[in-house]
Design a protein around this motif. Sequence first.
Motif, short mmCIF file in Angstrom:
data_model
loop_
_atom_site.label_atom_id
_atom_site.label_comp_id
_atom_site.label_asym_id
_atom_site.label_seq_id
_atom_site.Cartn_x
_atom_site.Cartn_y
_atom_site.Cartn_z
N ASP A 86 -12.60 13.65 8.10
CA ASP A 86 -11.91 12.76 9.04
C ASP A 86 -10.98 13.50 9.98
O ASP A 86 -10.51 12.93 10.97
CB ASP A 86 -11.12 11.71 8.27
N ILE A 87 -10.67 14.77 9.70
CA ILE A 87 -9.76 15.53 10.53
C ILE A 87 -10.56 16.22 11.64
O ILE A 87 -11.58 16.87 11.39
CB ILE A 87 -8.99 16.58 9.69
N ARG A 91 -7.12 19.20 15.19
CA ARG A 91 -6.09 18.96 14.17
C ARG A 91 -6.19 20.00 13.05
O ARG A 91 -5.17 20.45 12.52
CB ARG A 91 -6.27 17.56 13.61
N ARG A 92 -7.40 20.40 12.71
CA ARG A 92 -7.58 21.39 11.66
C ARG A 92 -7.01 22.75 12.08
O ARG A 92 -6.37 23.44 11.29
CB ARG A 92 -9.07 21.51 11.33
#
Length: 299
Positions: A86-87, A91-92
């Motif tokens: 979901d990331i 964002r990771r």
Amino acid sequence: MSSQTVQTALSAATPDCPECGGTLDCSGRETHCKNCGLVTDQDQIDRRPAWRTYDQEEQQRTGAPRTATRHDRGLSTNIGSVDSADISPRRRRRLARQRWLHGRAKFDSKRDRNLAHGFGEIRRIASALSESNAVKEQASTLFREAQDKNLLIGRSIEGGAAAAVYAACRCNGLVTMETVADVARCSDSHIWNCYRTFLTELDLPIPVSLPVDWVTRICSDLPFDIAPNIRKRALELAEQATESAEINGRPDGIAAGALYLAGRESDTRLTQAKISETVDLHTKTIRLWFQHIEKHMVE
């Protein structure tokens, strides 16, 4: 248990104001009366365990305990990696950047970074030797004291860590320098150099190693059982060698020679090669001490 019940229980346990008899408020850093404003206590430190639930049956302590094997006593936190679909990739990457910056921010100076590196080496060596957590903490304390007294200047961190582990093992039992040097990332000469400095400057309470102690350890480490009469005879020879002025040297070699001589006297097939594998000595060393003991102790 509801929050209202908890607040009622806390109110009942709170003492009254010594001036007006009003209710004391303990919710902040200071304890004061709600009626007259009298401050009865300030700069409070709650030393009780931190519980994450009000239910007494489900109370659990949060956070890891303090330990001497970490440069910050184990009080720092880590940003773990998340493998979730979901990331988003952006964002990771941001979390990876924050994790890297957080790891860099743990160290206030180069001393802290060297201390963390030395503690990691101590944990690695002690784990390779199957030592207990008490030995790891004692070795970490010795390493921290050595750094505070500037004993590691001009010496490698790996050598200081190995010397601290060797000193802690010597304080708690029997160990040879060859055993520690086999798993260390430096030569035994570096370890000896650091160990002699620690022994002189830190006043280490290291007991004297005797051949009698090594006889018991060798008999326990052998892959087969030793007869009681052989063990008793080896202990007698080791005690006589300790009191003798003609025999003076490394206690493990004397103990190995005494055990081999005791087995030879009882016609037991106890070879020098098998003893050398157990005590990590060369067969020539065992043969040398066996000949010395046989010459001076046996009539």
